[in-house]
Design a protein around this motif. Sequence first.
Motif, PDB file in Angstrom:
ATOM      1  N   LEU A 224       6.455   5.228  -4.509  1.00 47.22           N
ATOM      2  CA  LEU A 224       4.465   5.194  -4.191  1.00 47.22           C
ATOM      3  C   LEU A 224       4.148   4.924  -2.942  1.00 47.22           C
ATOM      4  CD1 LEU A 224       2.172   4.141  -6.764  1.00 47.22           C
ATOM      5  CD2 LEU A 224       2.676   6.909  -6.436  1.00 47.22           C
ATOM      6  N   LEU A 225       3.990   6.159  -1.555  1.00 46.64           N
ATOM      7  CA  LEU A 225       4.115   5.789  -0.361  1.00 46.64           C
ATOM      8  C   LEU A 225       2.445   5.392   0.057  1.00 46.64           C
ATOM      9  CD1 LEU A 225       4.753   4.680   2.612  1.00 46.64           C
ATOM     10  CD2 LEU A 225       5.555   7.274   2.543  1.00 46.64           C
ATOM     11  N   GLY A 252      -4.775   8.901  -3.900  1.00 50.02           N
ATOM     12  CA  GLY A 252      -4.564   8.297  -2.301  1.00 50.02           C
ATOM     13  C   GLY A 252      -3.120   7.761  -1.713  1.00 50.02           C
ATOM     14  N   ARG A 253      -1.855   7.969  -2.903  1.00 48.87           N
ATOM     15  CA  ARG A 253      -1.182   7.353  -2.768  1.00 48.87           C
ATOM     16  C   ARG A 253       0.168   9.000  -2.518  1.00 48.87           C
ATOM     17  NH1 ARG A 253      -1.039   2.660  -6.910  1.00 48.87           N
ATOM     18  NH2 ARG A 253      -0.514   5.276  -8.470  1.00 48.87           N
ATOM     19  N   TRP A 254       1.118   8.131  -1.932  1.00 51.82           N
ATOM     20  CA  TRP A 254       1.624   9.648  -2.043  1.00 51.82           C
ATOM     21  C   TRP A 254       2.703   9.530  -2.724  1.00 51.82           C
ATOM     22  CZ3 TRP A 254       3.390  10.768   3.985  1.00 51.82           C
ATOM     23  CH2 TRP A 254       2.308  11.180   4.549  1.00 51.82           C
ATOM     24  N   ILE A 264      13.025   5.466   2.239  1.00 49.53           N
ATOM     25  CA  ILE A 264      11.702   5.652   2.721  1.00 49.53           C
ATOM     26  C   ILE A 264      11.527   4.861   3.879  1.00 49.53           C
ATOM     27  CG2 ILE A 264       8.814   6.044   2.662  1.00 49.53           C
ATOM     28  CD1 ILE A 264      10.074   6.877  -0.762  1.00 49.53           C
ATOM     29  N   GLY A 265      11.403   2.886   3.887  1.00 44.40           N
ATOM     30  CA  GLY A 265      10.699   2.178   4.509  1.00 44.40           C
ATOM     31  C   GLY A 265      12.296   1.942   5.897  1.00 44.40           C
ATOM     32  N   GLU A 266      13.254   2.427   5.765  1.00 46.77           N
ATOM     33  CA  GLU A 266      14.417   2.525   6.852  1.00 46.77           C
ATOM     34  C   GLU A 266      13.848   3.548   7.948  1.00 46.77           C
ATOM     35  OE1 GLU A 266      16.814   1.671   9.406  1.00 46.77           O
ATOM     36  OE2 GLU A 266      16.176   0.532   8.359  1.00 46.77           O
ATOM     37  N   HIS A 276       1.617   1.542   4.945  1.00 44.93           N
ATOM     38  CA  HIS A 276       0.519   0.149   4.159  1.00 44.93           C
ATOM     39  C   HIS A 276       1.241  -0.257   2.487  1.00 44.93           C
ATOM     40  CE1 HIS A 276      -2.997   1.351   6.742  1.00 44.93           C
ATOM     41  NE2 HIS A 276      -1.729   0.595   7.630  1.00 44.93           N
ATOM     42  N   GLU A 277       2.033   0.393   2.160  1.00 41.23           N
ATOM     43  CA  GLU A 277       2.849   0.213   1.178  1.00 41.23           C
ATOM     44  C   GLU A 277       3.570   1.370   0.361  1.00 41.23           C
ATOM     45  OE1 GLU A 277       1.490   0.448  -4.309  1.00 41.23           O
ATOM     46  OE2 GLU A 277      -0.865   1.434  -2.704  1.00 41.23           O
TER      47      GLU A 277
END
Length: 312
Positions: A224-225, A252-254, A264-266, A276-277
Amino acid sequence: MIQATELTKRYGAKTAVDALSFTVRPGRVTGFLGPNGAGKSTTMRLVLGLDTPTAGSVTVAGRPYGRLAAPLREVGALLDARAVHGGRTVRRHLLGLARSNALPARRVDEVLGTVGLEAAANRRAKGLSLGMAQRFGLAAALLGDPGVLVLDEPVNGLDTEGIRWIRDLLKSLAAEGRTVFLSSHLMSELERTADRIVVIGRGRLLADTDMRDFIEAHSPDSALLRTPHGESGPMRALLESRGASVRLDAHGRWRVTGLDAPAIGELARVHGLAVHELTPLRRSLEEIYTAMTEEAVEYQGSGDSDAEEAPR
């Protein structure tokens, strides 16, 4: 330690346990899973010498249960909390078990304190609630201070506080170096309690692995992003260029599939994009178990499930 080797049990033409091999090691809680009719109860009875294998073997601390010199001191078992003479009091039943295994009477008071039944010591077994009967059965299992525990549905009938209590107790017993072998149909609780799982279906081994590895191996790469960028902003384009699938959820999250959270973070770090998340998604034990044992369920109903992976 419990060691099953090609363990087989047949009742006439029916094979209840089919060449089952697994090891339950000390220092951890091992969950034992399988649909109704899969052979779990038969396997536990074989471990405890209540049934004789048709073929193969099962040992506890290197010996068949029937050859243990002082069984209660080596193996504690809870298979049916109601399998007690209803007219006996809690204390008298435990005293009888203690005397039969040359255990001191003081041990009865110790285990009653451990399971929280001091006030019920003089109540008759038939007057206990299901939750109290489970605690009573666990007291009997702990009476000999055994190194191995074999427990069938020990949280059955317990309230939320009782379930949390037994979870902490089993974890602490395993931390002392004991072998804890536990069956339960409460998947969410077993996921919190067990370090390792053994899964069977129609008497055959389906899995024997660490809980964390089992869940990760059966969970797709997804997360979740939440970002400050719009739905069609640079982050989405970047993820899709790496082969990921992206869709917006109701909050509202992806929901990103095809890349895990570290990847994803990298990507966000390298391209200077704010996040944000970011929460990894894993399938629950219940979802994985249900899919794995679908063909091994003896009795099935119809129905659809739209369950999705849960944030971990």
